[in-house]
Scaffold this motif. Structure first.
Motif, PDB file in Angstrom:
ATOM      1  N   ALA A 276      37.230 -10.817  -6.582  1.00 41.50           N
ATOM      2  CA  ALA A 276      38.239 -10.141  -7.396  1.00 41.50           C
ATOM      3  C   ALA A 276      39.545 -10.918  -7.430  1.00 41.50           C
ATOM      4  O   ALA A 276      40.286 -10.870  -8.424  1.00 41.50           O
ATOM      5  N   ASN A 277      39.835 -11.656  -6.358  1.00 38.54           N
ATOM      6  CA  ASN A 277      41.073 -12.426  -6.296  1.00 38.54           C
ATOM      7  C   ASN A 277      41.084 -13.592  -7.285  1.00 38.54           C
ATOM      8  O   ASN A 277      42.151 -14.167  -7.537  1.00 38.54           O
ATOM      9  N   TYR A 278      39.915 -13.914  -7.842  1.00 35.97           N
ATOM     10  CA  TYR A 278      39.793 -15.095  -8.693  1.00 35.97           C
ATOM     11  C   TYR A 278      39.230 -14.779 -10.077  1.00 35.97           C
ATOM     12  O   TYR A 278      38.947 -15.694 -10.846  1.00 35.97           O
ATOM     13  N   VAL A 279      39.044 -13.517 -10.371  1.00 37.41           N
ATOM     14  CA  VAL A 279      38.511 -13.118 -11.674  1.00 37.41           C
ATOM     15  C   VAL A 279      39.665 -12.748 -12.603  1.00 37.41           C
ATOM     16  O   VAL A 279      40.525 -11.938 -12.251  1.00 37.41           O
ATOM     17  N   THR A 280      39.683 -13.344 -13.777  1.00 35.33           N
ATOM     18  CA  THR A 280      40.743 -13.100 -14.754  1.00 35.33           C
ATOM     19  C   THR A 280      40.667 -11.680 -15.285  1.00 35.33           C
ATOM     20  O   THR A 280      39.613 -11.227 -15.747  1.00 35.33           O
ATOM     21  N   GLY A 281      41.776 -10.962 -15.208  1.00 34.06           N
ATOM     22  CA  GLY A 281      41.827  -9.611 -15.739  1.00 34.06           C
ATOM     23  C   GLY A 281      42.041  -9.617 -17.240  1.00 34.06           C
ATOM     24  O   GLY A 281      42.775 -10.464 -17.766  1.00 34.06           O
ATOM     25  N   PRO A 282      41.417  -8.698 -17.970  1.00 32.01           N
ATOM     26  CA  PRO A 282      41.609  -8.647 -19.429  1.00 32.01           C
ATOM     27  C   PRO A 282      43.073  -8.564 -19.841  1.00 32.01           C
ATOM     28  O   PRO A 282      43.448  -9.092 -20.902  1.00 32.01           O
ATOM     29  N   TRP A 283      43.920  -7.910 -19.028  1.00 32.27           N
ATOM     30  CA  TRP A 283      45.346  -7.800 -19.354  1.00 32.27           C
ATOM     31  C   TRP A 283      46.056  -9.155 -19.299  1.00 32.27           C
ATOM     32  O   TRP A 283      47.115  -9.321 -19.889  1.00 32.27           O
ATOM     33  N   GLU A 284      45.461 -10.131 -18.589  1.00 33.32           N
ATOM     34  CA  GLU A 284      46.022 -11.486 -18.589  1.00 33.32           C
ATOM     35  C   GLU A 284      45.730 -12.197 -19.908  1.00 33.32           C
ATOM     36  O   GLU A 284      46.484 -13.077 -20.316  1.00 33.32           O
TER      37      GLU A 284
ATOM     38  N   LEU B 295      42.211  -7.363  -0.447  1.00 31.38           N
ATOM     39  CA  LEU B 295      42.521  -8.125  -1.658  1.00 31.38           C
ATOM     40  C   LEU B 295      43.916  -8.716  -1.603  1.00 31.38           C
ATOM     41  O   LEU B 295      44.816  -8.181  -0.941  1.00 31.38           O
ATOM     42  N   ASP B 296      44.111  -9.817  -2.336  1.00 29.89           N
ATOM     43  CA  ASP B 296      45.455 -10.333  -2.532  1.00 29.89           C
ATOM     44  C   ASP B 296      46.091  -9.600  -3.711  1.00 29.89           C
ATOM     45  O   ASP B 296      45.440  -8.744  -4.335  1.00 29.89           O
ATOM     46  N   PRO B 297      47.354  -9.872  -4.057  1.00 29.88           N
ATOM     47  CA  PRO B 297      47.991  -9.115  -5.147  1.00 29.88           C
ATOM     48  C   PRO B 297      47.250  -9.182  -6.466  1.00 29.88           C
ATOM     49  O   PRO B 297      47.165  -8.177  -7.194  1.00 29.88           O
ATOM     50  N   HIS B 298      46.683 -10.339  -6.789  1.00 28.80           N
ATOM     51  CA  HIS B 298      45.925 -10.432  -8.036  1.00 28.80           C
ATOM     52  C   HIS B 298      44.694  -9.550  -7.987  1.00 28.80           C
ATOM     53  O   HIS B 298      44.391  -8.821  -8.940  1.00 28.80           O
ATOM     54  N   GLY B 299      43.956  -9.598  -6.882  1.00 25.44           N
ATOM     55  CA  GLY B 299      42.767  -8.768  -6.758  1.00 25.44           C
ATOM     56  C   GLY B 299      43.081  -7.289  -6.820  1.00 25.44           C
ATOM     57  O   GLY B 299      42.322  -6.501  -7.386  1.00 25.44           O
ATOM     58  N   LEU B 300      44.226  -6.892  -6.247  1.00 23.50           N
ATOM     59  CA  LEU B 300      44.625  -5.484  -6.291  1.00 23.50           C
ATOM     60  C   LEU B 300      44.757  -4.986  -7.723  1.00 23.50           C
ATOM     61  O   LEU B 300      44.449  -3.823  -8.021  1.00 23.50           O
ATOM     62  N   LEU B 301      45.202  -5.856  -8.612  1.00 22.45           N
ATOM     63  CA  LEU B 301      45.432  -5.435  -9.992  1.00 22.45           C
ATOM     64  C   LEU B 301      44.137  -5.043 -10.693  1.00 22.45           C
ATOM     65  O   LEU B 301      44.161  -4.259 -11.648  1.00 22.45           O
ATOM     66  N   THR B 302      43.001  -5.568 -10.233  1.00 21.74           N
ATOM     67  CA  THR B 302      41.736  -5.220 -10.881  1.00 21.74           C
ATOM     68  C   THR B 302      41.370  -3.757 -10.667  1.00 21.74           C
ATOM     69  O   THR B 302      40.534  -3.208 -11.382  1.00 21.74           O
ATOM     70  N   PHE B 303      42.011  -3.115  -9.678  1.00 21.58           N
ATOM     71  CA  PHE B 303      41.770  -1.690  -9.416  1.00 21.58           C
ATOM     72  C   PHE B 303      42.983  -0.838  -9.777  1.00 21.58           C
ATOM     73  O   PHE B 303      43.081   0.311  -9.358  1.00 21.58           O
TER      74      PHE B 303
END
Length: 413
Positions: A82-90, A297-305
């Motif tokens: 999750a820390n390395y997967v691009t979020g659709p909002w990006e 999770l790191d901050p980026h990974g947290l955003l996926t949830f």
């Protein structure tokens, strides 16, 4: 902030992952959990003996140790993706509304069982795919309601050859087995701009609400040991969806290259709780674990949830959040106690968009609780030292008791 209602389980997937999830909560324990120091004072004085924690545990668990089993390690590594997967909002900041699939809305860790991947395909398509060498993966999906949807999935395979074979078989299966409803929905090959390495299939369908023709585009791109599987759909011709996929790949390719691969032969040694913070979080309720449970999770990974990832990215940055965990609740580690208090205040501001935040946790200064307008859930937020946390429960009493227990867990010596 965490989405309300995460952790809802779809039965077919629950069966596929029950052993790994259960094992993830009952390992042999060793090592030592630590409490990070703070450089700033907390909000108000708290008299621990005055906090009503009900029957919730208030002593941290013993250190959680290593995965112990390869399948548990595969799940832990799937979560870390999750820390390395691009979020659709990006890709498009408007794509922020979680899209439910599998377990829990918006995102899903995919452990090492190909059955997990069946949720993404028709049975005929899935049966025709060559998924040999599949290791694990992670998927996230968001939408701009009634306009467009983007789902981004990264699948790991044992090596580049297995990933390449899988990507080709996925695209071929989509072409060979269109939607069987009469008449069959035609599918066609489509190019992804700037990505000749991608294999993509497009097919139209009629949106039942608007009676408008939408195009769904599925793209499969092998990149080293990964398959980057992206689906985009929106009204009109397929080219805008292909362009959305192209931008996703522009971001996802470099992002996944930063992932530090762990040899599957070493999965049993992957730590369950690398920060020690899970041991200080409220445990997952018995029988309610999902592949998204007990996650660090790191901050980026947290955003996926997160229910509002664009806004929360700024909140996490402002507070200096460097990691978070999700067990029975979400706990966020900020740079210091003052920053944790600021994060809680920012959460309250976000909550106020949904209605008044006019309840508190008794005897816990700086706590805030909100009853959902529908009356089906309650959210409480509070801080303890450098940690901010969010509780979701069905009743105010339960949310307050959990919030009290979480405070005591985080401040225990």
């Amino acid at each position: 902030m965490r989405n309300r209602g995460t952790g809802l389980v779809m039965g077919a997937l629950a069966a596929a992952t029950a052993m790994a999830v259960t094992a993830g909560c009952s390992s042999t324990m060793d090592g030592a959990a630590t409490k990070s120091p703070s450089t700033s004072a907390a909000v108000g004085a708290v008299e621990a003996s005055q906090l009503d924690h009900g029957n919730y545990a208030i002593e941290p668990r013993q250190p959680l140790g290593e995965a112990g089993k390869a399948e548990v390690g595969a799940l832990l590594e799937a979560q870390r993706l999750a820390n390395y997967v691009t979020g659709p909002w990006e890709v498009d900041p408007a794509l922020a509304t979680p899209v439910p699939f599998g377990m829990g809305p918006g995102s899903l860790a995919l452990p090492g069982d190909t059955k997990m991947l069946s949720v993404f395909f028709l049975p005929e398509q899935f049966a025709a795919m060559n998924l040999a060498g599949y290791v694990n993966g992670f998927a996230t999906a968001r939408s701009l309601p009634k306009q467009r949807i983007l789902r981004n999935t990264v699948l790991r395979f044992t090596d580049a050859a297995a990933a390449s074979a899988a990507a080709t078989s996925m695209a071929q299966a989509m072409l060979a087995h269109p939607d069987p409803l009469p008449p069959p929905i035609p599918s066609s090959v489509i190019a992804i701009p700037g990505h000749p390495e991608s294999q993509a299939v497009a097919h139209p369908f009629t949106d039942p609400e608007s009676n408008q023709t939408w195009y769904l585009v599925d793209s499969f791109t092998a990149r080293g040991p990964y398959v980057l599987m992206v689906r985009a759909q929106q009204g009109g011709p397929p080219e805008p969806s292909a362009a959305l996929i192209a931008k996703t790949l522009d971001l996802q390719g470099p992002a996944i290259d930063k992932y530090n691969l762990v040899d599957p032969a070493q999965f049993a040694t992957v730590p369950r709780d690398p920060s020690g913070l899970l041991a200080r979080a409220i445990p997952v309720r018995k029988g309610s674990g999902t592949p998204n449970s007990n996650i660090t999770l790191d901050p980026h990974g947290l955003l996926t949830f997160d229910g509002d990832p664009v806004n929360s990215a700024k909140m996490y940055s402002d507070a200096g959040v460097d990691l978070g965990v999700s067990a029975g609740d979400f706990v966020y580690r900020a740079k210091d106690a003052g920053a944790a208090t600021g994060l809680v205040n920012a959460m309250v501001t976000t909550m106020q968009a949904d209605g008044p935040v006019n309840e508190t946790v008794p005897n816990l200064p700086g706590s805030h609780c909100q009853k959902a307008a529908a009356g089906t859930s309650v959210t409480c937020v509070a801080s303890a030292d450098r940690y901010a946390y969010q509780i979701n429960a069905h009743t105010l009493k339960d949310a307050q008791q959990q919030a009290a227990a979480q405070y005591l867990l985080l401040t225990a010596k």
